[in-house]
Write a protein that holds these residues in place. Structure first.
Motif, short mmCIF file in Angstrom:
data_model
loop_
_atom_site.label_atom_id
_atom_site.label_comp_id
_atom_site.label_asym_id
_atom_site.label_seq_id
_atom_site.Cartn_x
_atom_site.Cartn_y
_atom_site.Cartn_z
N THR A 139 0.86 -1.18 0.00
CA THR A 139 0.00 0.00 0.00
C THR A 139 0.89 1.23 0.00
OG1 THR A 139 -1.72 -1.18 1.20
CG2 THR A 139 -1.84 1.21 1.24
N VAL A 140 0.69 2.09 -0.98
CA VAL A 140 1.50 3.30 -1.12
C VAL A 140 0.58 4.50 -1.34
CG1 VAL A 140 3.50 2.08 -2.05
CG2 VAL A 140 1.80 2.97 -3.61
N TYR A 141 1.10 5.68 -1.10
CA TYR A 141 0.34 6.89 -1.39
C TYR A 141 0.37 7.16 -2.88
CZ TYR A 141 -0.06 7.83 3.56
OH TYR A 141 -0.38 7.74 4.89
N ARG A 142 -0.80 7.48 -3.42
CA ARG A 142 -0.90 7.74 -4.87
C ARG A 142 0.04 8.85 -5.31
NH1 ARG A 142 -6.26 6.16 -3.85
NH2 ARG A 142 -7.13 8.19 -3.36
N CYS A 143 0.23 9.86 -4.46
CA CYS A 143 1.09 10.98 -4.86
C CYS A 143 2.55 10.56 -5.05
CB CYS A 143 0.98 12.12 -3.85
SG CYS A 143 1.52 11.70 -2.19
N ASP A 144 2.92 9.38 -4.53
CA ASP A 144 4.29 8.88 -4.70
C ASP A 144 4.48 8.05 -5.97
OD1 ASP A 144 5.01 10.06 -2.30
OD2 ASP A 144 4.68 8.24 -1.13
N LEU A 145 3.39 7.83 -6.70
CA LEU A 145 3.43 6.97 -7.89
C LEU A 145 3.54 7.81 -9.16
CD1 LEU A 145 0.59 4.46 -6.96
CD2 LEU A 145 3.07 4.06 -6.86
N THR A 146 4.24 7.23 -10.12
CA THR A 146 4.25 7.81 -11.46
C THR A 146 3.88 6.71 -12.44
OG1 THR A 146 6.62 7.38 -11.71
CG2 THR A 146 5.99 9.57 -10.94
N THR A 147 3.39 7.10 -13.57
CA THR A 147 3.01 6.13 -14.59
C THR A 147 4.27 5.56 -15.24
OG1 THR A 147 1.60 5.77 -16.50
CG2 THR A 147 2.76 7.86 -16.42
N THR A 148 4.20 4.32 -15.66
CA THR A 148 5.32 3.68 -16.33
C THR A 148 4.75 2.65 -17.30
OG1 THR A 148 7.49 2.63 -16.02
CG2 THR A 148 5.68 1.79 -14.68
N THR A 149 5.58 2.03 -18.06
CA THR A 149 5.16 0.95 -18.95
C THR A 149 5.90 -0.31 -18.55
OG1 THR A 149 4.78 2.51 -20.76
CG2 THR A 149 4.99 0.18 -21.34
N LEU A 150 5.14 -1.32 -18.16
CA LEU A 150 5.73 -2.63 -17.86
C LEU A 150 5.67 -3.48 -19.11
CD1 LEU A 150 3.96 -3.42 -14.46
CD2 LEU A 150 6.20 -2.38 -14.79
N SER A 151 6.64 -4.35 -19.27
CA SER A 151 6.57 -5.29 -20.39
C SER A 151 5.41 -6.25 -20.12
CB SER A 151 7.88 -6.08 -20.50
OG SER A 151 8.02 -6.95 -19.39
#
Length: 131
Positions: free
Chosen positions: A50-62
């Motif tokens: 569980t993490v805070y949304r503000c700490d997330l960035t979008t990425t592309t996973l294979s």
């Protein structure tokens, strides 16, 4: 309290299924939207954090990475083991030891293991958690 995706077009973000990363190297798929700005992210090892949304960035996973984040690939016992492996961390003399660690002679060992019947056992002291 969802925020817009970084550089996004104003759509609510994140949504379940989004590929995300956190600055410390955590990468995975959003599996649950929580309250108070928190989001559950499942990693490639099956650990749900569980993490805070503000700490997330979008990425592309294979495709392979994303498939590893799918909890349905794990048996219930494997899922519990993944939660133990991801959650347990002890520090001793400045070194960090997770649930899964290498011994002095290079063998891999787990402190807590999930037995085939679902019981959780301490491999170091042979204690079993009560049902």
């Amino acid at each position: 309290n969802r925020r817009d995706a970084p550089g996004g077009s104003g759509d609510a973000w994140p949504v379940v299924g989004s590929h995300v990363q956190r600055g410390d190297g955590l990468r995975g798929v959003v599996t649950k939207l929580g309250y108070n700005g928190q989001t559950e992210v499942t990693t490639k090892t099956g650990y749900a954090v569980t993490v805070y949304r503000c700490d997330l960035t979008t990425t592309t996973l294979s495709a392979e990475e994303a498939a590893l984040c799918d909890r349905s690939r794990l048996t219930p016992n494997e899922w519990v083991q993944a939660q133990l492996d991801g959650a347990i961390c002890a520090t001793y003399k400045g070194r960090e030891f997770g649930n899964c660690f290498a011994t002095k002679d290079g063998r891999t060992q787990r402190t807590f293991t999930v037995e085939s019947n679902g019981d959780v056992r301490c491999a170091l002291c042979d204690w079993t958690a009560p049902s």
